[in-house]
Structures are given as structure tokens and as C-alpha cells.
Design a protein around this motif. Structure first.
Motif, PDB file in Angstrom:
ATOM      1  N   ASP A   1       0.782  -1.394  -0.036  1.00  0.00           N
ATOM      2  CA  ASP A   1      -0.027  -0.067   0.160  1.00  0.00           C
ATOM      3  C   ASP A   1       0.835   1.374   0.094  1.00  0.00           C
ATOM      4  OD1 ASP A   1       0.839   0.173   2.590  1.00  0.00           O
ATOM      5  OD2 ASP A   1      -1.302  -0.127   3.485  1.00  0.00           O
ATOM      6  N   TYR A   2       2.216   1.144  -0.102  1.00  0.00           N
ATOM      7  CA  TYR A   2       2.950   2.467  -0.285  1.00  0.00           C
ATOM      8  C   TYR A   2       2.872   2.965  -1.732  1.00  0.00           C
ATOM      9  CZ  TYR A   2       7.735   0.790  -2.081  1.00  0.00           C
ATOM     10  OH  TYR A   2       8.582   0.216  -2.732  1.00  0.00           O
ATOM     11  N   VAL A   3       2.380   1.999  -2.394  1.00  0.00           N
ATOM     12  CA  VAL A   3       2.113   2.498  -3.806  1.00  0.00           C
ATOM     13  C   VAL A   3       0.644   2.638  -4.034  1.00  0.00           C
ATOM     14  CG1 VAL A   3       2.165   1.706  -6.269  1.00  0.00           C
ATOM     15  CG2 VAL A   3       4.138   1.017  -5.019  1.00  0.00           C
ATOM     16  N   LEU A   4       0.389   3.984  -4.597  1.00  0.00           N
ATOM     17  CA  LEU A   4      -0.889   4.392  -4.682  1.00  0.00           C
ATOM     18  C   LEU A   4      -1.537   4.151  -5.980  1.00  0.00           C
ATOM     19  CD1 LEU A   4      -0.394   7.792  -3.272  1.00  0.00           C
ATOM     20  CD2 LEU A   4      -1.041   5.904  -1.952  1.00  0.00           C
ATOM     21  N   ALA A   5      -2.828   3.726  -5.978  1.00  0.00           N
ATOM     22  CA  ALA A   5      -3.556   3.358  -7.186  1.00  0.00           C
ATOM     23  C   ALA A   5      -3.654   4.528  -8.008  1.00  0.00           C
ATOM     24  CB  ALA A   5      -4.690   2.341  -6.909  1.00  0.00           C
ATOM     25  N   GLY A   6      -4.020   5.661  -7.333  1.00  0.00           N
ATOM     26  CA  GLY A   6      -4.626   6.821  -8.048  1.00  0.00           C
ATOM     27  C   GLY A   6      -3.456   7.753  -8.774  1.00  0.00           C
ATOM     28  N   TYR A   7      -2.169   7.368  -8.420  1.00  0.00           N
ATOM     29  CA  TYR A   7      -0.987   8.181  -9.086  1.00  0.00           C
ATOM     30  C   TYR A   7      -0.313   7.388 -10.040  1.00  0.00           C
ATOM     31  CZ  TYR A   7       2.572  11.417  -9.606  1.00  0.00           C
ATOM     32  OH  TYR A   7       3.687  12.127  -9.964  1.00  0.00           O
ATOM     33  N   GLY A   8       0.200   8.066 -11.085  1.00  0.00           N
ATOM     34  CA  GLY A   8       1.065   7.475 -12.169  1.00  0.00           C
ATOM     35  C   GLY A   8       0.219   6.211 -12.770  1.00  0.00           C
ATOM     36  N   THR A   9       0.692   5.015 -12.812  1.00  0.00           N
ATOM     37  CA  THR A   9       0.160   3.940 -13.153  1.00  0.00           C
ATOM     38  C   THR A   9      -0.400   2.849 -12.180  1.00  0.00           C
ATOM     39  OG1 THR A   9       2.312   2.627 -13.629  1.00  0.00           O
ATOM     40  CG2 THR A   9       1.325   4.073 -15.457  1.00  0.00           C
ATOM     41  N   GLY A  10      -0.001   3.343 -10.946  1.00  0.00           N
ATOM     42  CA  GLY A  10      -0.232   2.454  -9.782  1.00  0.00           C
ATOM     43  C   GLY A  10       0.842   1.332  -9.758  1.00  0.00           C
ATOM     44  N   ALA A  11       1.810   1.478 -10.327  1.00  0.00           N
ATOM     45  CA  ALA A  11       2.917   0.531 -10.458  1.00  0.00           C
ATOM     46  C   ALA A  11       4.081   1.158 -10.519  1.00  0.00           C
ATOM     47  CB  ALA A  11       2.805  -0.480 -11.590  1.00  0.00           C
ATOM     48  N   ILE A  12       5.147   0.648  -9.684  1.00  0.00           N
ATOM     49  CA  ILE A  12       6.587   0.981 -10.015  1.00  0.00           C
ATOM     50  C   ILE A  12       7.795   0.289  -9.922  1.00  0.00           C
ATOM     51  CG2 ILE A  12       5.861   3.119  -8.285  1.00  0.00           C
ATOM     52  CD1 ILE A  12       7.725   1.487  -6.209  1.00  0.00           C
ATOM     53  N   MET A  13       8.770   0.611 -10.351  1.00  0.00           N
ATOM     54  CA  MET A  13      10.086  -0.345 -10.575  1.00  0.00           C
ATOM     55  C   MET A  13      10.626   0.315  -9.060  1.00  0.00           C
ATOM     56  SD  MET A  13      12.612   1.647 -13.225  1.00  0.00           S
ATOM     57  CE  MET A  13      13.917   2.921 -12.821  1.00  0.00           C
ATOM     58  N   ALA A  14      11.115  -0.604  -8.322  1.00  0.00           N
ATOM     59  CA  ALA A  14      11.549  -0.177  -7.112  1.00  0.00           C
ATOM     60  C   ALA A  14      13.069  -0.142  -7.055  1.00  0.00           C
ATOM     61  CB  ALA A  14      11.015  -1.071  -5.975  1.00  0.00           C
ATOM     62  N   VAL A  15      13.613   0.886  -6.846  1.00  0.00           N
ATOM     63  CA  VAL A  15      15.373   1.136  -6.838  1.00  0.00           C
ATOM     64  C   VAL A  15      15.554   1.464  -5.327  1.00  0.00           C
ATOM     65  CG1 VAL A  15      17.152   2.453  -7.729  1.00  0.00           C
ATOM     66  CG2 VAL A  15      14.941   2.124  -9.034  1.00  0.00           C
ATOM     67  N   PRO A  16      15.696   0.414  -4.706  1.00  0.00           N
ATOM     68  CA  PRO A  16      15.925   0.730  -3.215  1.00  0.00           C
ATOM     69  C   PRO A  16      17.470   1.570  -2.873  1.00  0.00           C
ATOM     70  CG  PRO A  16      16.219  -1.682  -3.765  1.00  0.00           C
ATOM     71  CD  PRO A  16      15.784  -1.196  -5.139  1.00  0.00           C
ATOM     72  N   ALA A  17      18.301   1.574  -3.679  1.00  0.00           N
ATOM     73  CA  ALA A  17      19.485   2.092  -3.385  1.00  0.00           C
ATOM     74  C   ALA A  17      19.150   3.856  -3.388  1.00  0.00           C
ATOM     75  CB  ALA A  17      20.478   1.738  -4.407  1.00  0.00           C
ATOM     76  N   HIS A  18      18.292   4.129  -4.236  1.00  0.00           N
ATOM     77  CA  HIS A  18      17.974   5.660  -4.582  1.00  0.00           C
ATOM     78  C   HIS A  18      16.456   5.894  -4.344  1.00  0.00           C
ATOM     79  CE1 HIS A  18      22.234   5.151  -5.638  1.00  0.00           C
ATOM     80  NE2 HIS A  18      21.840   4.295  -6.716  1.00  0.00           N
ATOM     81  N   ASP A  19      15.786   5.400  -3.691  1.00  0.00           N
ATOM     82  CA  ASP A  19      14.476   5.672  -3.083  1.00  0.00           C
ATOM     83  C   ASP A  19      14.247   5.421  -1.847  1.00  0.00           C
ATOM     84  OD1 ASP A  19      11.590   6.592  -4.623  1.00  0.00           O
ATOM     85  OD2 ASP A  19      11.622   5.530  -2.425  1.00  0.00           O
ATOM     86  N   SER A  20      13.966   6.361  -0.753  1.00  0.00           N
ATOM     87  CA  SER A  20      14.049   6.040   0.469  1.00  0.00           C
ATOM     88  C   SER A  20      13.081   4.984   0.968  1.00  0.00           C
ATOM     89  CB  SER A  20      13.681   7.068   1.452  1.00  0.00           C
ATOM     90  OG  SER A  20      14.308   8.386   0.971  1.00  0.00           O
ATOM     91  N   ARG A  21      11.815   5.194   0.501  1.00  0.00           N
ATOM     92  CA  ARG A  21      10.606   4.284   0.578  1.00  0.00           C
ATOM     93  C   ARG A  21      11.002   3.008   0.102  1.00  0.00           C
ATOM     94  NH1 ARG A  21       7.394   8.035  -3.144  1.00  0.00           N
ATOM     95  NH2 ARG A  21       9.231   7.684  -3.994  1.00  0.00           N
TER      96      ARG A  21
END
Length: 920
Positions: free
Chosen positions: A381-401
Motif C-alpha cells: 500500500d505504499y504504492v498508490l493506485a491513483g497516481y501514475g500507473t499504480g505500479a513502480i520499479m523499485a530502486v532501493p538504493a536511491h529511493d528511501s521508501r
RNA sequence: GCGGAUGUGGCGUAAUUGGUAGCCGCGCCAGACUUAGGAUCUGGUACUGUAAGGUGUGGGGGUUCGAGUCCCUUCAUCCGCACCA
């Protein structure tokens, strides 16, 4: 002769009204100026002293502009639809129209007493059918238009239909809810119902299933700006997410223009910043990832495509449409459990623990097109359905979440931008060099973004994309007291009413509650259908509907044929000055900019921004007074002695307190509980209260009513004191005690005209000193008004009157000009004294006096002489003494010897007519 | 966390935009008048010190002949946004 403000103010308010002094019409011989106040919602509590602050400022400016020869449009009206009247109706059965009428009457009385120069002939009320006819009309236009991204404007839906007939969706650049494709043949083969359904995907006002903020206690849907921290702004009731069929306005189509427009308008930086954040533009890329061992593809949005080599897993929003399809057998249960759990959590709970990491692996993998690795797909649920496409590529080294998530679930972290220490935390910054990234290596990150975007587009796996946070505005409310939608339903599809049938008037109903079936209150209305028997829409419009174009209606308020005539619109154009509260930053102020841009596209208005300059007045806070009751007694101890006791702090009614001294008798009477109270006084036998600055509200016993102030001091004193409190934009506490100073000033002004017995002005020629005082003031007042620095104007007037009093000046030539420049601030006393000088016409029709710099010329200057930057003595010199000579005079001056201590100065700085500084 | 704003006497504030810090008003102190009053008028009032003087614009540093004002840093308060990829 004394200053009898009550008589004077009553007399002139009546005279102005009879003369229709503030009525304006189009007048091509004068330049126009449009001064607008945010019209009030007439609440049952009436105005308190904080409400008119902005109105007083705009009134001063309007009056000033009239004196400067402008044709000033300065209207007022009421934002009359709203929840409180309806809530009151539910409780009492009283029709909200009656409550509203009563409240408006009370507001009008209060406003009239303050002496505003509104043109009341242009009054609008949002609940008046003659007015909301045009709110409904604009809604129909929104329904009948779509947004063409190619032409960057709204166009008639007929154009879209004929395009579809020729080309289908091929090549269309339409703003829509969902990208869909069909050919011309497919379009033509669809029946009426299917075509209408498709068109809703493009209309600027459309009906769609949306997740809405549902407030069960209020029985209605709320807009995002009407919800704060999961509770309704009005009433503070819990709000939940719910899917409902609702009218929405496609404001997102205008996101970029709403953003660009901010550069053209003169609003405060903070307000522009709030709107910028609300629109929330972010530049990035959309990239397709193949789901391994399946035909599905996942579209993600990222603003950091440069980090794609560091994408070690993917995350979908739990609501994402592909979740079920890609989840593998063994994870089905875990995934559906997780989804169920997140749905149970309210919006508020989700926000409350944003730090808590949760998620679930789906069993599926995606293929990273650059690393050629299979990476796990999770939901969280840290990815929101309503923003962008509701899906992300996760880049843990460069995104705190992503980092927190990867650490929690032990997912790989690959550093691809140098500069941080990823063993400790994510390195989110774009400052750094790309590493571990094949062809991007050694590039600065910002450069790599351009390169990878090119690559993504070349490979056909994605494209550059700009996303906006701004959501379409949900426009239905399940309420009674609002504008009915001019919409009927045929085979469950919405159709607009014929414009000739407008206004569609709000029907009478037997109770202001939802029906038993759970329909909105309009479900109770009898014969709520068209003449042909088609059912009408049951929802009503939200609060911002009526306020979105009201400034246009003021230009031409009685026109029954059009919203605003071309002639009126081309003359009045736009609002030159808009004053109101900052709380409307993301509501009214963005919606009306949107409506205006839409109407601009249609050629109905000639300016694409409605409010050229906007000022947010600060809030007036209350100054609460406290008494200290010794616990378990009815004994109160004075502020200075309270430390010796265990006390409870209690609000005392500020009407019982003067300069922090408690009026014991009044206090005892203020509440039966205190009737037998005892007191511990200070040494001087007085009871001192504590105080604090708080919101002005009944519960704090600190509300000050303007009517009371006017009875005691008059409207002119109230007007000037409100301005005297401090800068317009700042919040500041109201303290009635300070008002004496302003009132004394007006009495002192009166004394320049009247002795105790008679009028005393003379026709003598003014002296140089008197002219200097006058022209210094004219200059200051003019500059201050133009800078909206009304507090400094008031003190300039005080200085002027103090100085003229000291000189014993009663000369007509001085006083006449003084009255004119004062009249925007204190119109009643100015008008009274103006007529006392024998003037027949109103002072409102005078000309603002010309400032003449010649009167201010000095022939000497008193130099402040500093040694090492410290002022030591003053030295009066003629203006034309050359610098060389000044130096000699200073060095020889006896006061200098003391500071030079016999040494020669290192340097002497002389700024002519400014300062002398000796460096020792 | 991000963004914006604001910090000056007991209080509300002002400062010609880098040039005399505290204008104007409240409050307070002293005095005058007075049927002693919530009226009016006069004088005083940043802090400290008997004074000369010293200190002083949230704190620390810097630039400058000179900083409330410019730069860096830090703290506090208020407002907006907030898992926005």
C-alpha cells in the motif's frame, strides 16, 4: 461641537443609499477597475470582527481608485448554498432557504453599518434560480465539450464525433479517462447507447465510477480539499473511501495551463506554491516491463529512469488491475488476505503509520529490460493506485521508501549512482555519477536521464511522460441544498436538459434526508422528471460550483440571455484586485481558474486568468482572557499570585475584562457558577487576568462583534483600527483596548474643524510648514495604499493631525486635501466635515490631490555623525556644503575630539544628506 | 520529510530598501485641570547603569566604513503538502 459619530454615520449611510452613490455602469470615458471580495457564506453566527478585515481593505482601495478617476466595480453577494443551513434544516425542519434568507438579512445589516461602497444593485446569491441558471448552463457546456490536446483547448463534442466517424480514435489527442482505441467503422457500428457511453470518456463533465471521499455522517461525498487527515473539514466527521458513480469535471486536462498561468498573475509566492504543489507536475518516463512466463506487461511511471539498472523488484498498488492475473497459485491466499487487510484500513490509518512497512510477494517476476534480470513483483500500500500507473520499479538504493521496503523484506539493493553510502540509507539525490549501469556508466545522473529516455523510446518499451497530481474534481453531492444538475437519464445514460428549460429549479421535499432506498434527498421530490417523464439527476452540485464564475456574473448580473454579455465582459475584463482568505488556495481559487479557462476557450470571456492580483488577508485572532480557580474551590487568584496555588485556567468572557483587569461584578453575573466566587487580589486590590492569542470563537469567550464596536466608537474608528492592527496579510490578535488611540485621532481631527462652540476653519493661505506636512502625507498615503500598507497610512494620518494641531492649523486649503485622502479610510467623518466646509457634492466625487515635491524641499540636513559606526552627535549643515568642507568641519568639531582621542582618523565616509562615519 | 512564511520594547507594530533601530498607538509612570472620572491635556517610557557609558532586532558566524535589512548556519512558531515513484 462634539464628534457625534452615531448621528453622522447614520445620516451619510442613508444619503449615500438614496443617491445610489456606488452604482456603476459601463463608462468608456473612464478606465475600469474591478475590486472583488470573496463573497461570504452567511452563517447563523453573523460577522465577527475578523470577517470584515478584507472588505475594509478592498473598500479603501476601491474608494481610492474612484478618487483617482477610475470607474470602479465593487460588488458583493452571498455564497448561499452550503452544508450548515442544510444540517440546521435536518435538525429543525426549517427550510434552508428560510434560514439562509434570515442570515443574509443579518449579514447585510452588519455590512451596511461599516459603510462599504458596494454596488448592491449587482448583488448575486448562488441559491437564486436567476443566478444558478448560469451555473447549470456552464455545466451543460462542460458536458458538451472535450479537451483537444493538439489545439490545447476545449472543443465541441460534435467535432469529436465527426472525427470518430472519419478516423475512429486514430491520431486523436484527446484528454480522457482511459486510452481506448477503435476504428471509424467500429464507431459507426455502435448504437446510440454505446456511443454515449464512450463519449463520457472525453466529456469535460462526465459520469464515472470513482473512489470518493464518502462521509457517512454528512451523507455525502466530499472533495479532496474538503477533507483533512481523514475527517471532514466541516463538522470533523470521519471520511472513508467508497466507489460511487459520480459527476466529475476534467480539470486535469487543464493542469499544464493552470500551472503556466501562475507565472502571469500577481499572487503571493506562498499561494502560487500551494497551487503548484497541488497540481504537482512531475517529469519522467513510462516504461513497460514484461511479466515473465506470461503475456502481461506492467506499465510503470518513474521520474528516475537513470536508476533503472538498480531496479531490483517491482511493486503494484493492491488495487492494481493485474494483481489477480499475475499472482501465482501458492500466493493467491496471502495476496488476497493482504488486499483485504489494506481495504479495511481507513485512509486515516494508512496515513497515520506511513512508517510501517507492509507488503506481499505475488509469486510473479518481471523482466528488467536493461539488467536482463528477473525481478520479483510485490504488492504494497505504499504504492498508490491513483497516481501514475499504480505500479513502480523499485530502486532501493536511491529511493528511501523502496529502501525501507527492501531492508524489511530483505530484497537486493544495487547502487547505481555514486555519492551516498547505501549501507546506511538510500541516496535519493540526482547529484552523482552513474555506476553499475552498462552504457550509462560515468555519466552524471542528470545527463543519464536524457540518454536512457532516448534509449527507452528507441526500443519502443516506453516514452517520456509528464504526470500531474491534480485529480479530476468530483462534482456530485448527495445533498439537498445545492444546484440541481440540468441532467436527465434515458436508458441509464445522462443527457443535458435543453438550455431553454433552465433554470431547473430546486424542488420542495418533505424532509432533508436520504430516502429509505439510500438515494439523495432529491429522491423524495415529487415529479422529479422531465416533461417526457425521464428521471432527473438526484445529486446536487458542490459548494465550489456557484463560486466558480460569480465574478463574471457581477459584470452583468441581470442579463437573462447570457452568462455575461460580450460588451460587459470586454469592458470589465477581469478582476484587478481580489482579496480573500488563503484557505481557498486549493479549492475555489483553482476551480474558478479552471472554469474561466474553459469559458475562455469557448470565447465567452476575453481573459484567460480571472484574478490578476490577489491578496490573502491574515486572520484576526481572538485575545482570550483567563482567570485561575484554585482547585476544588470557588476561589479565583490573580495572575501574579497564582504560582502559590494549584489552579485551573478558565476562559473569562472578554466583556468582563479591561486591560487585563477583571470587572468582578460583571464576571459574577456572566455565569451563575461564579455568582458566589471569592477572589485573591493583587496588592492594588485588582484582579489581573492572564491572556493568550487563540482562534476567535464562542467557546473561548473571545468573540468581538463589529456591531458592538460601532455602537461604542463608530464605523470609521472600526475601519481604521482594523487597518491599524498591522500588515494586511499577517495574522494578528484583536485587542479592543487599543482602539482608543484611533478614536482619539478622529476626535483630534474633528478639533481641527470645530471648537467646543463652533466651526473654526479659516481661508488663510497655508504656511510652508503646513504645506510640507500635507504633501508629505499625500505622498505617504498614496504610496501606502498602492502597496496595500494600510497600517502605516493610519499612523501617517495620526502624525499629520498631531503636527497640524501643534501648529494650530485650521486652514481650508490644507484641511480639504486632508479630508480627501482620509475619505477612503474614514468615509463618514470625511463626508461630514467636507459638507461642513460648504461642499455640495459628495467627497467620493473629489479628485485625489496631486503631490507636489516642491513643498518638501529642505535647505539643511542634520547629519548623524558616527565613529566606527556608532552615532555620537548630530551636525546640522546646509545642503550644498561640499564633501571636502564637511570633512574639515567634522574633524574640527569639539565633540569629535573626544572620540578621536588625538589620533588621525583612518577614513571618513560622507554620504551627502545621509550620514557621516569616521573610522578611527 | 518537502515547500512557504514569520521572529524587533510589557503588547500591536515602524524603519526612506545597506545609512540615526524602536515612528504611530496601546499599556505603564509622573504631573495639570477637575462636581475624583473608563473625560481632556502635558511630560516620560528598549534594557542596564546615579552618571559618563555599555548592551540591544530569535542564536552563532561572515561580507561592509556601516547590517533589522545581504550571505552562510542554526533554533522556534505558524501555514500548506505528505508513501505522488
Amino acid at each position: 461641537m462634539d464628534y457625534e459619530f452615531q448621528k453622522i454615520e447614520e445620516k451619510w449611510q442613508k444619503a449615500w443609499k438614496e443617491a445610489c452613490l456606488y452604482k456603476v455602469d459601463i463608462d468608456f470615458s473612464k478606465p475600469k477597475y474591478f475590486v472583488l471580495d470573496m463573497f461570504p457564506y452567511p452563517s447563523g453566527a453573523g460577522l465577527h470582527v475578523g470577517h470584515p478585515l478584507g472588505y475594509i481593505a478592498s473598500d479603501i482601495y476601491s474608494r481610492y481608485k474612484r478618487l483617482k478617476g477610475f470607474n470602479v466595480l465593487h460588488p458583493m453577494g452571498y455564497d448561499a448554498y452550503g452544508l450548515p443551513a442544510e444540517q440546521y434544516a435536518i435538525q429543525t425542519g426549517q427550510h434552508p432557504a428560510i434560514t439562509t434568507e434570515v442570515n443574509i438579512k443579518r449579514y447585510r445589516e452588519q455590512l451596511d453599518k461599516i459603510g462599504f461602497s458596494f454596488d448592491w444593485s449587482r448583488e448575486v446569491r448562488t441559491c437564486d434560480p436567476k443566478y444558478y441558471k448560469w451555473t447549470q448552463w456552464v455545466f451543460i457546456q462542460l458536458f458538451k465539450h472535450w479537451y483537444n490536446k493538439a489545439s490545447q483547448k476545449a472543443e465541441a463534442i460534435e467535432n469529436l464525433i465527426s472525427y470518430f466517424e472519419k478516423n475512429g480514435t486514430n491520431g486523436i489527442q484527446a484528454h480522457c479517462s482511459e486510452e481506448i482505441q477503435f476504428s471509424a467503422e467500429e464507431w459507426k457500428s455502435k448504437n446510440e447507447k454505446e456511443q454515449q457511453e464512450l463519449l463520457l470518456n472525453y466529456r469535460l463533465a462526465y459520469l464515472a465510477d470513482t473512489m470518493v471521499n464518502w462521509c457517512p455522517a454528512l451523507g455525502t461525498v466530499l472533495a479532496n480539499d474538503e477533507v483533512k487527515d481523514g475527517y471532514s473539514v466541516r463538522g470533523g466527521h470521519p471520511v472513508m473511501q467508497k466507489e460511487m458513480k459520480q459527476w466529475s469535471l476534467r480539470i486535469s486536462a487543464y493542469a499544464q495551463r493552470l500551472l503556466d498561468g501562475l507565472d502571469k498573475i500577481n499572487w503571493s509566492d506562498s499561494l502560487k506554491e500551494i497551487q503548484k504543489n497541488w497540481i504537482g507536475r512531475s517529469e519522467g518516463a513510462e516504461v513497460l516491463f514484461d511479466v515473465s512466463n506470461s503475456n502481461h506487461k506492467l506499465l510503470i511511471f518513474t521520474t528516475r529512469p537513470d536508476t533503472i539498472f538498480g531496479a531490483t523488484y517491482m511493486v503494484l498498488a493492491p488495487e492494481h488491475e493485474l494483481v489477480n492475473e499475475i499472482t501465482t497459485g501458492e500466493y493467491k491466499n496471502a495476496v488476497s488476505n493482504y488486499i483485504e487487510e489494506t481495504q479495511k484500513r481507513t485512509e486515516r490509518e494508512r496515513m497515520a503509520d506511513t512508517k510501517k512497512v507492509s507488503g506481499q510477494f505475488t509469486g510473479a517476476f518481471a523482466f528488467n529490460p536493461f539488467t536482463k534480470q528477473n525481478i520479483p513483483i510485490w504488492i504494497s500500500d505504499y504504492v498508490l493506485a491513483g497516481y501514475g500507473t499504480g505500479a513502480i520499479m523499485a530502486v532501493p538504493a536511491h529511493d528511501s521508501r523502496d529502501y525501507a521496503f527492501a531492508k524489511h523484506f530483505n530484497l537486493p539493493i544495487v547502487e547505481v549512482i555514486s555519492g551516498g553510502d547505501i549501507t546506511n540509507e538510500a541516496y535519493d539525490s540526482k547529484d552523482g555519477i552513474v555506476i553499475n549501469s552498462d552504457f550509462l556508466n560515468e555519466m552524471p545522473a542528470k545527463e543519464a536521464i536524457l540518454k536512457i529516455n532516448d534509449e527507452i523510446e528507441k526500443c519502443g518499451i516506453g516514452k517520456r511522460k509528464i504526470n500531474y497530481r491534480l485529480r479530476d474534481a468530483i462534482f456530485s453531492r448527495q445533498r439537498y441544498w445545492g444546484e440541481p444538475f440540468p441532467i436527465y437519464y434515458k436508458e441509464n445514460l445522462p443527457y443535458p436538459l435543453d438550455e431553454k428549460k433552465l433554470p431547473l429549479e430546486l424542488p420542495e421535499i418533505d424532509a432533508y434526508l436520504p430516502t429509505e432506498k439510500g438515494e439523495p434527498p432529491l429522491g423524495r421530490a415529487k415529479n422529479w422528471t422531465t416533461e417526457e417523464g425521464y428521471p432527473l439527476e438526484l445529486s446536487t452540485m458542490p459548494g465550489f460550483a456557484g463560486s466558480s464564475a460569480y465574478y463574471l456574473r457581477y459584470m452583468d448580473p441581470n442579463n437573462e440571455n447570457t452568462l455575461v454579455s460580450k460588451e460587459a465582459n470586454h469592458y470589465w475584463k477581469d478582476v484587478d484586485l481580489y482579496i480573500g482568505g488563503a484557505e481557498h488556495a486549493t479549492g475555489h481559487l483553482i476551480y474558478s481558474r479552471f472554469w474561466n479557462k474553459f469559458l475562455f476557450d469557448l470565447g465567452i470571456v476575453c481573459e484567460d486568468e480571472p484574478f490578476k492580483k490577489l491578496i490573502n488577508q491574515g486572520m484576526i485572532q481572538g485575545r482570550s482572557s483567563f482567570v485561575y480557580r484554585i482547585k476544588n474551590t470557588n476561589k479565583f487568584v490573580s495572575l501574579n499570585k497564582k504560582e502559590a496555588f494549584d489552579t485551573t485556567e478558565i476562559h473569562a468572557d472578554i466583556n468582563c475584562v479591561t486591560n487585563d483587569i477583571l470587572d468582578i461584578e460583571a464576571f459574577k453575573k456572566s455565569n451563575p457558577e461564579y455568582a458566589n466566587a471569592e477572589f485573591i487580589f493583587d496588592e492594588d486590590d485588582k484582579y489581573r487576568c492572564g491572556w493568550a492569542v487563540e482562534k476567535m470563537s464562542k467557546s473561548m469567550y473571545n468573540v468581538v462583534n463589529p456591531d458592538d464596536v460601532i455602537v461604542k466608537y463608530g464605523a470609521d474608528t472600526l475601519r481604521m483600527y482594523e487597518m491599524f492592527l498591522g500588515p494586511l496579510e499577517l495574522s494578528k490578535p484583536w485587542d479592543t483596548n487599543g482602539i482608543d488611540g484611533v478614536h482619539k485621532f478622529l476626535k483630534k481631527l474633528w478639533r481641527l474643524f470645530y471648537s467646543r462652540e463652533s466651526i473654526i476653519f479659516t481661508d488663510e493661505e497655508p504656511s510652508a510648514d503646513e504645506l510640507k506636512i500635507l504633501h508629505k502625507t499625500i505622498k505617504k498615503i498614496q504610496e501606502d495604499i498602492e502597496n496595500f500598507s494600510f497600517n502605516t497610512s493610519v499612523s501617517a494620518f495620526m502624525i499629520c493631525v498631531n503636527e497640524l494641531t501643534d501648529l494650530g492649523c485650521h486652514k481650508r486649503k490644507i484641511l480639504e486635501s486632508l479630508l480627501i485622502i482620509l475619505s477612503p479610510f474614514a468615509p463618514h467623518i470625511a463626508e461630514e466635515l467636507w459638507s461642513a466646509l460648504g461642499k455640495k457634492d459628495s467627497i467620493c466625487k473629489a479628485d485625489f490631490p496631486e503631490f507636489n515635491a516642491e513643498f518638501l524641499v529642505e535647505n539643511s540636513f542634520e547629519y548623524p555623525v558616527s565613529f566606527n559606526g556608532r552615532l555620537r552627535y548630530k551636525l546640522p549643515l546646509a545642503l550644498d556644503v561640499p564633501v571636502k568642507e564637511i570633512e574639515e568641519i567634522v574633524l574640527k568639531h569639539e565633540s569629535s575630539q573626544r572620540w578621536l582621542e588625538g589620533k588621525a582618523p583612518k577614513k571618513i565616509i560622507i554620504v551627502p544628506n545621509k550620514i557621516i562615519n569616521v573610522v578611527v
